[in-house]
Design a protein around this motif. Structure first.
Motif, PDB file in Angstrom:
ATOM      1  N   LYS A 221      -5.514  44.870 -52.581  1.00 39.63           N
ATOM      2  CA  LYS A 221      -5.542  46.266 -52.158  1.00 39.63           C
ATOM      3  C   LYS A 221      -5.103  46.399 -50.705  1.00 39.63           C
ATOM      4  CE  LYS A 221      -8.717  50.174 -51.798  1.00 39.63           C
ATOM      5  NZ  LYS A 221     -10.110  50.617 -51.951  1.00 39.63           N
ATOM      6  N   GLU A 222      -5.578  45.495 -49.858  1.00 45.23           N
ATOM      7  CA  GLU A 222      -5.216  45.523 -48.437  1.00 45.23           C
ATOM      8  C   GLU A 222      -3.716  45.308 -48.235  1.00 45.23           C
ATOM      9  OE1 GLU A 222      -6.229  42.726 -44.642  1.00 45.23           O
ATOM     10  OE2 GLU A 222      -7.893  43.205 -45.974  1.00 45.23           O
TER      11      GLU A 222
ATOM     12  N   GLU B 234      -1.767  48.434 -49.398  1.00 47.46           N
ATOM     13  CA  GLU B 234      -1.902  49.516 -48.421  1.00 47.46           C
ATOM     14  C   GLU B 234      -1.024  49.246 -47.197  1.00 47.46           C
ATOM     15  OE1 GLU B 234      -6.044  50.018 -47.543  1.00 47.46           O
ATOM     16  OE2 GLU B 234      -6.470  50.872 -49.522  1.00 47.46           O
TER      17      GLU B 234
ATOM     18  N   ASN C 233      -8.076  37.811 -54.902  1.00 45.43           N
ATOM     19  CA  ASN C 233      -9.197  38.690 -54.659  1.00 45.43           C
ATOM     20  C   ASN C 233      -8.688  40.133 -54.684  1.00 45.43           C
ATOM     21  OD1 ASN C 233     -10.976  40.408 -53.168  1.00 45.43           O
ATOM     22  ND2 ASN C 233     -11.967  38.584 -52.354  1.00 45.43           N
ATOM     23  N   GLU C 234      -9.378  41.001 -55.423  1.00 47.69           N
ATOM     24  CA  GLU C 234      -8.915  42.378 -55.584  1.00 47.69           C
ATOM     25  C   GLU C 234      -8.854  43.124 -54.248  1.00 47.69           C
ATOM     26  OE1 GLU C 234     -11.070  44.454 -58.644  1.00 47.69           O
ATOM     27  OE2 GLU C 234     -10.871  42.764 -60.010  1.00 47.69           O
ATOM     28  N   GLU C 235      -9.795  42.873 -53.364  1.00 48.85           N
ATOM     29  CA  GLU C 235      -9.792  43.523 -52.054  1.00 48.85           C
ATOM     30  C   GLU C 235      -8.567  43.097 -51.236  1.00 48.85           C
ATOM     31  OE1 GLU C 235     -11.675  45.909 -50.511  1.00 48.85           O
ATOM     32  OE2 GLU C 235     -12.463  46.209 -52.530  1.00 48.85           O
TER      33      GLU C 235
END
Length: 68
Positions: free
Chosen positions: A41-42, A45, A36-38
């Motif tokens: 990203k998490e 980060e 999942n792209e989210e």
């Protein structure tokens, strides 16, 4: 009916595509995205914040206490 071909070599794809077209089949190409792209990203980060020194240190005992 759907048929999925996996691990098709690049050199074989034009042959399969031509055959499918001559038989009147519809061809769709889907790129697999395993994550999942989210979520990605998490994670990125979080790695960045740790490198910048914004992480916290915990002992194993503190971690075990947190997980209770």
């Amino acid at each position: 009916m759907d048929i999925v071909l996996k691990n098709v070599k690049k050199k074989d794809f034009p042959v399969l595509k031509s055959l499918a077209k001559s038989l009147g089949f519809e061809i769709t190409i889907e790129d697999e995205k395993p994550y999942n792209e989210e979520f990605v990203k998490e994670i990125l980060e979080a790695e960045k914040s740790i490198k910048e020194g914004r992480g916290i240190r915990m002992t194993m005992e503190e971690l075990k206490e947190l997980c209770k």
